[in-house]
Scaffold this active site. Sequence first.
Site, PDB file in Angstrom:
ATOM      1  N   LYS B  50      50.876  62.349 116.443  1.00 38.70           N
ATOM      2  CA  LYS B  50      50.717  61.522 115.245  1.00 38.70           C
ATOM      3  C   LYS B  50      51.532  62.139 114.117  1.00 38.70           C
ATOM      4  O   LYS B  50      51.684  63.367 114.057  1.00 38.70           O
ATOM      5  CB  LYS B  50      49.223  61.458 114.895  1.00 38.70           C
ATOM      6  CG  LYS B  50      48.849  60.526 113.771  1.00 38.70           C
ATOM      7  CD  LYS B  50      47.332  60.425 113.648  1.00 38.70           C
ATOM      8  CE  LYS B  50      46.904  59.603 112.445  1.00 38.70           C
ATOM      9  NZ  LYS B  50      45.441  59.427 112.378  1.00 38.70           N
ATOM     10  N   SER B 123      43.384  54.977 111.967  1.00 40.08           N
ATOM     11  CA  SER B 123      44.726  55.172 111.435  1.00 40.08           C
ATOM     12  C   SER B 123      45.733  55.626 112.489  1.00 40.08           C
ATOM     13  O   SER B 123      46.938  55.583 112.226  1.00 40.08           O
ATOM     14  CB  SER B 123      44.695  56.200 110.297  1.00 40.08           C
ATOM     15  OG  SER B 123      44.330  57.486 110.793  1.00 40.08           O
ATOM     16  N   SER B 147      39.525  57.190 113.362  1.00 46.85           N
ATOM     17  CA  SER B 147      40.952  56.898 113.511  1.00 46.85           C
ATOM     18  C   SER B 147      41.478  57.056 114.929  1.00 46.85           C
ATOM     19  O   SER B 147      42.633  56.713 115.194  1.00 46.85           O
ATOM     20  CB  SER B 147      41.766  57.794 112.574  1.00 46.85           C
ATOM     21  OG  SER B 147      41.530  57.428 111.254  1.00 46.85           O
TER      22      SER B 147
END
Lengths: 90, 447
Positions: B50, B123, B147
């Site tokens: 990420k 997210s 997330s």
Amino acid sequence: MDEKEFDRLAMHCRIRLSEAEKAGIRKEIDEVIRYFGIISEIECDSLQEAYHPIDIGQRTRPDRTEEYDDAQGLLRNTKTYRFYVVGPRV
Amino acid sequence: MNSIEEFNSLEKKESYYPRLVEELKRANGEFHAFNLINEGIRAGFPFSAKDNICVRGFEATCSSKILKGYVPNFSATAVSRLGSAFGFLGKTNMDEFGFGTFGINSEEPARNPFNSDYVTGGSSSGAAAATALMKYHVALAVSTGGSISSPASFCGVVGYTPTYGLVSRYGLIDYGNSLDRIGIIARSAGDVRHTCGLLRGTDRYDSTCVDHNVASDGKKTLFVINQLNEVLDERIRAPFESLLGKLENLGYVVKRVDLDIIGKAVGIYYIISSAEASTNLARYTGFKYGYQYGRFTEYYNDFFSNARAEFGIEAKRRIILGTFVRSASVRGKYYDKALRARRLLIDRMKGLLKDGYIISPTMPIKTPKIREVRELTPLQSYATDALTVPPNLCGFPHISFPFDYIDGMPIGAQIITDHFNDDAIIGFVEEWERHFKYRFKHNLGAL
């Protein structure tokens, strides 16, 4: 939250907002803060604050000098002058 | 055999990685799963990180303009621990600094591989989309309030969030220090088990990373919490009841219980997470990391305020909100109270988790379209975190796994267990996978 209080808060955060952003965010934050009021109903005043979800003991690192293989790399993301980071005027 | 072992056992031509990169670049034009693709990958099982996890020599932006151009000169411990058996494929898209439930708080939001009109969830939007796109791939993702689970559910993949403190966070760009966790998004529980075994263990660079045995204490009782069930959309409730029936047939006992405080978890979470975010984001001032504002003739208050105008709207909102709840006049009413309420919620949930798992759908709604979530107010958006926030706020390990498909879109369920009993829920999902076949629309990199 009145406009004056909101402006003071934004100043403390050091965030410049456009007039349109200011109006939108102020209204939304008011709504969220009203919602936060629901936690006043929770009876938990006798409990300890949970700063972490588990007990972690907070170990500290030994205080000793270490060799670092890319010390120059630490400055690579900044504007520098004679090995100093250049920053705004104080 | 998990897909990592399968990949390693297969012969690959020299052209495999360049071809994978080309396929991925084409797909990324439509789905925006990656902020950066490493065209130099030549070996190892492909993994992504990420865009808030540092990989030495690769830009880390957290999908924020304020970090544009920041290239870390070190790698996160989680990245280093994967070792040479894994090959770094790229940095995945996300909501700016992790602020979002749907993945839309990014300059170019990731799109759902099942249908690009729909959100991926957030997210860790790109991490889940990349996993749904590629046959052989695992994603290092990050969860603060859901997330990992949210995008895993919307994209039809498996999302594992470990016990708080089990995986080092050194090299993770913080959002909320007492909440953030690095976890894994993969196509199966077997891939999760293989990968998380490499990540765990103490780290001298992260004082919150603990040395603790991980248990596999299997349970046969599944608690369904009535207050969580009340927030479900009807189109989610019916398939979830059907899932419970299937699990009963596998020998599980379903018990429905009340847990009043869980209905207030979203409020507690947003107070703590905004407070922590507002302090963590104070370091982005337009000259030390990433974005260079450059007008050094301005005095520092003006310089900082003008430079920080580059934050996106949700980041600005949370910084202001977090600064408010920490301010001296209201700190006791909001922040301190929320920390004590978190203690109460941990104690209440632990009371259930000693006897079984907690199960619920991962998200209370079916996958929405991107244009639909753009119309939500912040409070409406935060409310959709009702099911993922409790285990994140309390540091409990949990996994989201696909269990059904509605109108061609996947839906996920979430299983929660007690601290450090992570392997038990990985085993639970492995058992589920023996009875339910996941569907994928894309298989880039298949051999």
